[in-house]
Design a protein around this motif. Structure first.
Motif, PDB file in Angstrom:
ATOM      1  N   ARG A   1       0.815  -1.140  -0.272  1.00  5.84           N
ATOM      2  CA  ARG A   1       0.106   0.012   0.124  1.00  5.84           C
ATOM      3  C   ARG A   1       0.925   1.343  -0.145  1.00  5.84           C
ATOM      4  O   ARG A   1       0.476   2.353  -0.835  1.00  5.84           O
ATOM      5  CB  ARG A   1      -0.902  -0.066   1.279  1.00  5.84           C
ATOM      6  N   PHE A   2       1.794   1.327   0.761  1.00  3.73           N
ATOM      7  CA  PHE A   2       2.568   2.449   1.081  1.00  3.73           C
ATOM      8  C   PHE A   2       4.075   2.546   0.468  1.00  3.73           C
ATOM      9  O   PHE A   2       4.741   3.588   0.209  1.00  3.73           O
ATOM     10  CB  PHE A   2       2.904   2.891   2.352  1.00  3.73           C
TER      11      PHE A   2
ATOM     12  N   GLU B   1      -6.500   1.314  -2.693  1.00  3.05           N
ATOM     13  CA  GLU B   1      -6.553   2.508  -3.813  1.00  3.05           C
ATOM     14  C   GLU B   1      -6.687   1.832  -5.183  1.00  3.05           C
ATOM     15  O   GLU B   1      -7.187   2.443  -6.138  1.00  3.05           O
ATOM     16  CB  GLU B   1      -5.347   3.667  -3.356  1.00  3.05           C
ATOM     17  N   GLU B   2      -5.653   0.923  -5.124  1.00  2.66           N
ATOM     18  CA  GLU B   2      -5.518   0.345  -6.631  1.00  2.66           C
ATOM     19  C   GLU B   2      -7.009  -0.433  -7.047  1.00  2.66           C
ATOM     20  O   GLU B   2      -7.207  -0.365  -8.188  1.00  2.66           O
ATOM     21  CB  GLU B   2      -4.322  -0.848  -6.451  1.00  2.66           C
ATOM     22  N   LEU B   3      -7.568  -0.998  -6.031  1.00  6.50           N
ATOM     23  CA  LEU B   3      -8.966  -1.736  -6.172  1.00  6.50           C
ATOM     24  C   LEU B   3      -9.862  -0.610  -6.411  1.00  6.50           C
ATOM     25  O   LEU B   3     -10.869  -0.651  -7.308  1.00  6.50           O
ATOM     26  CB  LEU B   3      -9.262  -2.490  -5.019  1.00  6.50           C
ATOM     27  N   LEU B   4      -9.860   0.670  -5.777  1.00  8.49           N
ATOM     28  CA  LEU B   4     -10.774   1.722  -6.063  1.00  8.49           C
ATOM     29  C   LEU B   4     -10.647   2.249  -7.745  1.00  8.49           C
ATOM     30  O   LEU B   4     -11.440   2.440  -8.390  1.00  8.49           O
ATOM     31  CB  LEU B   4     -10.735   2.677  -5.081  1.00  8.49           C
ATOM     32  N   ALA B   5      -9.338   2.286  -7.896  1.00 13.14           N
ATOM     33  CA  ALA B   5      -8.903   2.926  -9.380  1.00 13.14           C
ATOM     34  C   ALA B   5      -9.551   1.761 -10.521  1.00 13.14           C
ATOM     35  O   ALA B   5     -10.104   2.054 -11.398  1.00 13.14           O
ATOM     36  CB  ALA B   5      -7.419   3.144  -9.603  1.00 13.14           C
ATOM     37  N   ALA B   6      -9.214   0.452 -10.342  1.00 12.27           N
ATOM     38  CA  ALA B   6      -9.790  -0.593 -11.032  1.00 12.27           C
ATOM     39  C   ALA B   6     -11.207  -0.303 -11.309  1.00 12.27           C
ATOM     40  O   ALA B   6     -11.952  -0.476 -12.308  1.00 12.27           O
ATOM     41  CB  ALA B   6      -9.248  -1.798 -10.736  1.00 12.27           C
TER      42      ALA B   6
ATOM     43  N   ASN C   1      -2.550  12.403   3.182  1.00 10.77           N
ATOM     44  CA  ASN C   1      -2.705  12.468   4.652  1.00 10.77           C
ATOM     45  C   ASN C   1      -3.926  11.451   5.107  1.00 10.77           C
ATOM     46  O   ASN C   1      -4.596  12.165   5.921  1.00 10.77           O
ATOM     47  CB  ASN C   1      -2.994  13.999   5.047  1.00 10.77           C
ATOM     48  N   GLY C   2      -3.741  10.383   4.747  1.00  9.97           N
ATOM     49  CA  GLY C   2      -4.842   9.335   5.395  1.00  9.97           C
ATOM     50  C   GLY C   2      -6.094   9.607   4.849  1.00  9.97           C
ATOM     51  O   GLY C   2      -7.142   8.772   5.151  1.00  9.97           O
TER      52      GLY C   2
END
Length: 138
Positions: free
Chosen positions: A37-38, A47-52, A86-87
């Protein structure tokens, strides 16, 4: 319609790890961790899954809208970049390259913007969404 996924995590946040499995098993005990993740660790991340999800949903909605408007799509290629700052997730940037014969630039931009605003994933997001849509002509 309902879809599901399961997350399993073991250990503390920095040295622990987990895996994700989706109902379809397209993700089947797919690894994720602090490093994936970081940093540059192997595995996926939220975040990658949201982007997909956003790229896929928007692209399907755009294809539907273009088809309903009477156009035959050659190719739609969408990239989504999700920003975690920032989270907090603050932005999804959609970048589209499209080949749609016979459509004007103005009509294409209007339909693309409408799809961005009405795809179900866009509706689920409370953060900013941007769209950079390019009509490729040959």
């Amino acid at each position: 319609m309902k879809r599901n996924a399961t997350a399993v995590w073991q250990g503390d946040i920095k040295s622990g790890a987990g895996h994700l499995t989706t109902q379809s098993t397209t993700l089947n005990q797919t690894q994720y961790s602090f490093n994936s993740r970081f940093a540059d660790g192997v595995g996926t991340n939220p975040e990658e899954l949201l982007a997909a999800a956003h790229a896929g949903c928007f692209t399907m909605k755009l294809d539907l809208d273009l088809t309903q408007a009477g156009y035959k799509v050659d190719t739609l290629e969408t990239k989504s970049v999700i920003t975690l700052d920032n989270g907090k997730i603050t932005l999804s940037e959609l970048t589209l390259q499209a080949k749609v014969p016979g459509i004007s630039e103005e009509e294409f931009q209007r339909i693309a913007k409408g799809a961005e605003e009405t795809c179900p994933v866009s509706g689920a997001f409370s953060f900013e969404i941007t769209l950079n849509a390019t009509l490729v002509t040959e």
